[in-house]
Design a protein around this motif. Sequence first.
Motif, mmCIF file in Angstrom:
data_model
loop_
_atom_site.group_PDB
_atom_site.id
_atom_site.type_symbol
_atom_site.label_atom_id
_atom_site.label_comp_id
_atom_site.label_asym_id
_atom_site.label_seq_id
_atom_site.Cartn_x
_atom_site.Cartn_y
_atom_site.Cartn_z
ATOM 1 N N THR A 43 -37.626 -7.704 -26.446
ATOM 2 C CA THR A 43 -36.834 -6.773 -25.635
ATOM 3 C C THR A 43 -35.661 -6.179 -26.410
ATOM 4 O OG1 THR A 43 -35.416 -8.553 -24.806
ATOM 5 C CG2 THR A 43 -37.387 -8.007 -23.499
ATOM 6 N N GLY A 44 -35.423 -6.693 -27.617
ATOM 7 C CA GLY A 44 -34.305 -6.199 -28.416
ATOM 8 C C GLY A 44 -33.004 -6.945 -28.190
ATOM 9 N N ARG A 45 -33.015 -7.936 -27.308
ATOM 10 C CA ARG A 45 -31.778 -8.672 -27.015
ATOM 11 C C ARG A 45 -31.314 -9.496 -28.211
ATOM 12 N NH1 ARG A 45 -26.893 -8.809 -24.674
ATOM 13 N NH2 ARG A 45 -26.400 -10.846 -23.743
ATOM 14 N N TYR A 46 -32.249 -10.075 -28.968
ATOM 15 C CA TYR A 46 -31.896 -10.832 -30.178
ATOM 16 C C TYR A 46 -31.105 -9.949 -31.149
ATOM 17 C CZ TYR A 46 -32.899 -13.181 -34.716
ATOM 18 O OH TYR A 46 -32.816 -13.765 -35.952
ATOM 19 N N ALA A 47 -31.600 -8.746 -31.388
ATOM 20 C CA ALA A 47 -30.909 -7.815 -32.287
ATOM 21 C C ALA A 47 -29.558 -7.390 -31.709
ATOM 22 C CB ALA A 47 -31.789 -6.591 -32.545
ATOM 23 N N GLU A 48 -29.504 -7.237 -30.393
ATOM 24 C CA GLU A 48 -28.258 -6.844 -29.728
ATOM 25 C C GLU A 48 -27.189 -7.919 -29.888
ATOM 26 O OE1 GLU A 48 -26.851 -6.208 -25.113
ATOM 27 O OE2 GLU A 48 -28.848 -5.501 -25.695
ATOM 28 N N LEU A 49 -27.566 -9.167 -29.695
ATOM 29 C CA LEU A 49 -26.611 -10.264 -29.853
ATOM 30 C C LEU A 49 -26.180 -10.408 -31.313
ATOM 31 C CD1 LEU A 49 -28.037 -13.062 -27.508
ATOM 32 C CD2 LEU A 49 -26.101 -11.532 -27.100
ATOM 33 N N TYR A 50 -27.115 -10.195 -32.220
ATOM 34 C CA TYR A 50 -26.775 -10.259 -33.648
ATOM 35 C C TYR A 50 -25.735 -9.190 -33.986
ATOM 36 C CZ TYR A 50 -27.332 -10.626 -38.708
ATOM 37 O OH TYR A 50 -27.098 -10.802 -40.047
ATOM 38 N N ALA A 51 -25.945 -7.965 -33.517
ATOM 39 C CA ALA A 51 -25.000 -6.876 -33.782
ATOM 40 C C ALA A 51 -23.638 -7.180 -33.167
ATOM 41 C CB ALA A 51 -25.553 -5.563 -33.229
ATOM 42 N N TRP A 76 -22.231 -10.243 -32.481
ATOM 43 C CA TRP A 76 -21.499 -11.389 -32.990
ATOM 44 C C TRP A 76 -21.458 -11.491 -34.504
ATOM 45 C CZ3 TRP A 76 -18.245 -13.176 -29.791
ATOM 46 C CH2 TRP A 76 -18.515 -13.175 -28.416
ATOM 47 N N VAL A 77 -22.464 -10.958 -35.181
ATOM 48 C CA VAL A 77 -22.488 -10.997 -36.648
ATOM 49 C C VAL A 77 -22.095 -9.640 -37.206
ATOM 50 C CG1 VAL A 77 -23.873 -11.499 -38.692
ATOM 51 C CG2 VAL A 77 -24.249 -12.799 -36.587
ATOM 52 N N GLY A 78 -22.749 -8.598 -36.717
ATOM 53 C CA GLY A 78 -22.296 -7.238 -36.965
ATOM 54 C C GLY A 78 -22.825 -6.539 -38.183
ATOM 55 N N GLU A 79 -23.185 -7.270 -39.213
ATOM 56 C CA GLU A 79 -23.634 -6.628 -40.445
ATOM 57 C C GLU A 79 -25.068 -7.030 -40.756
ATOM 58 O OE1 GLU A 79 -20.958 -7.609 -43.563
ATOM 59 O OE2 GLU A 79 -19.213 -6.699 -42.605
ATOM 60 N N GLY A 80 -25.837 -6.071 -41.275
ATOM 61 C CA GLY A 80 -27.206 -6.358 -41.674
ATOM 62 C C GLY A 80 -28.143 -6.456 -40.493
ATOM 63 N N GLU A 81 -29.297 -7.043 -40.755
ATOM 64 C CA GLU A 81 -30.332 -7.184 -39.741
ATOM 65 C C GLU A 81 -30.559 -8.669 -39.463
ATOM 66 O OE1 GLU A 81 -31.957 -4.774 -38.131
ATOM 67 O OE2 GLU A 81 -30.758 -3.247 -39.161
ATOM 68 N N PRO A 82 -30.877 -9.013 -38.216
ATOM 69 C CA PRO A 82 -31.169 -10.421 -37.921
ATOM 70 C C PRO A 82 -32.398 -10.892 -38.684
ATOM 71 C CG PRO A 82 -31.795 -9.021 -36.073
ATOM 72 C CD PRO A 82 -31.041 -8.156 -37.037
ATOM 73 N N ALA A 83 -32.423 -12.172 -38.996
ATOM 74 C CA ALA A 83 -33.538 -12.736 -39.763
ATOM 75 C C ALA A 83 -34.840 -12.628 -38.991
ATOM 76 C CB ALA A 83 -33.254 -14.192 -40.093
ATOM 77 N N ASP A 84 -35.918 -12.415 -39.720
ATOM 78 C CA ASP A 84 -37.256 -12.429 -39.144
ATOM 79 C C ASP A 84 -37.586 -13.876 -38.790
ATOM 80 O OD1 ASP A 84 -39.917 -12.206 -38.499
ATOM 81 O OD2 ASP A 84 -40.487 -11.106 -40.303
ATOM 82 N N LEU A 85 -37.948 -14.116 -37.547
ATOM 83 C CA LEU A 85 -38.207 -15.479 -37.100
ATOM 84 C C LEU A 85 -39.642 -15.933 -37.328
ATOM 85 C CD1 LEU A 85 -36.152 -15.463 -33.777
ATOM 86 C CD2 LEU A 85 -35.449 -16.253 -36.046
ATOM 87 N N THR A 86 -40.463 -15.064 -37.876
ATOM 88 C CA THR A 86 -41.838 -15.452 -38.172
ATOM 89 C C THR A 86 -41.918 -16.094 -39.558
ATOM 90 O OG1 THR A 86 -42.403 -13.301 -39.154
ATOM 91 C CG2 THR A 86 -42.751 -13.546 -36.792
ATOM 92 N N VAL A 87 -42.961 -16.872 -39.763
ATOM 93 C CA VAL A 87 -43.210 -17.491 -41.058
ATOM 94 C C VAL A 87 -44.540 -16.966 -41.573
ATOM 95 C CG1 VAL A 87 -43.584 -19.651 -42.290
ATOM 96 C CG2 VAL A 87 -41.891 -19.564 -40.453
#
Length: 269
Positions: free
Chosen positions: A243-251, A253-264
């Motif tokens: 839904t994009g919420r993970y990226a929204e929370l990352y932006a 609280w962290v603010g820079e870059g892209e959130p890590a890919d959670l897949t392996v």
Amino acid sequence: MKTSIFGAALVAATAIAGAAQADKLDDIIASGTLRCAVVLDFPPMGMRDDQNNPIGFDVDYCNDLAAALGVTAEIVETPFPERIPALMAGRVDVGVASTSDTLERAKTVGMSVPYYAFENAVVAREGVEMTNWEGMKGKTVGATAGTYEAIWLEGKVKEWGEGEFRPYQTQADVFLALSQGQLDATVSTVEVANANVKSGNFPGIRVVDKAPMVPDYVALFTLREEYGLINYLNLFVNQQVRTGRYAELYAKWVGEGEPADLTVNGVYR
């Protein structure tokens, strides 16, 4: 008499079946409250604002999970070493506490798929001669007891055969010891390292280098036998990403870059 015994047995069997069907997910929904263990000295994942209110990525994540369940979130401040004991003692329902998904922990608790992934940084005290992570060799280093960083650092000290490792109860204790000169260096997540340097709460510290550690995948956790709740947590993590919420929370609280890919790669996508 035979009829009475049979009736009593039937009532007992029905009660047992009902108890077996009830689970933690049902209990949480029925109670109207989700109690989340959250570490609040681990910015930007968990901390307190000027009014002493819990804030951070993990706090918002708990609030999102509670909203999805239709209940109210209760943030239970829980230091790193107390996360699993708090669950086992029944003080919390779920851990939203940046907890590494180790095989050792999975012997005790049930863990979801990863909801976040960290890279780690080396943070040193000003005045300590160190230009990269290998400069920690022979130095006094420390980290929060029982964490991924502590296990890695203590292993390195043993491998090097020199230096000293010191465990601490909380992340704040580690950075205070570093700032006060009791430690030469520590390893923490990049997010926490940058947040603590930027905050000014721990003067005289600097980020030196990234630590050559495997990304630290962290999971939500609950009681090992609660399969229904674990399945729900897995789906919730999936929903947060798609839904994009993970990226929204990352932006937020962290603010820079892209959130890590959670897949392996080669394992799951």
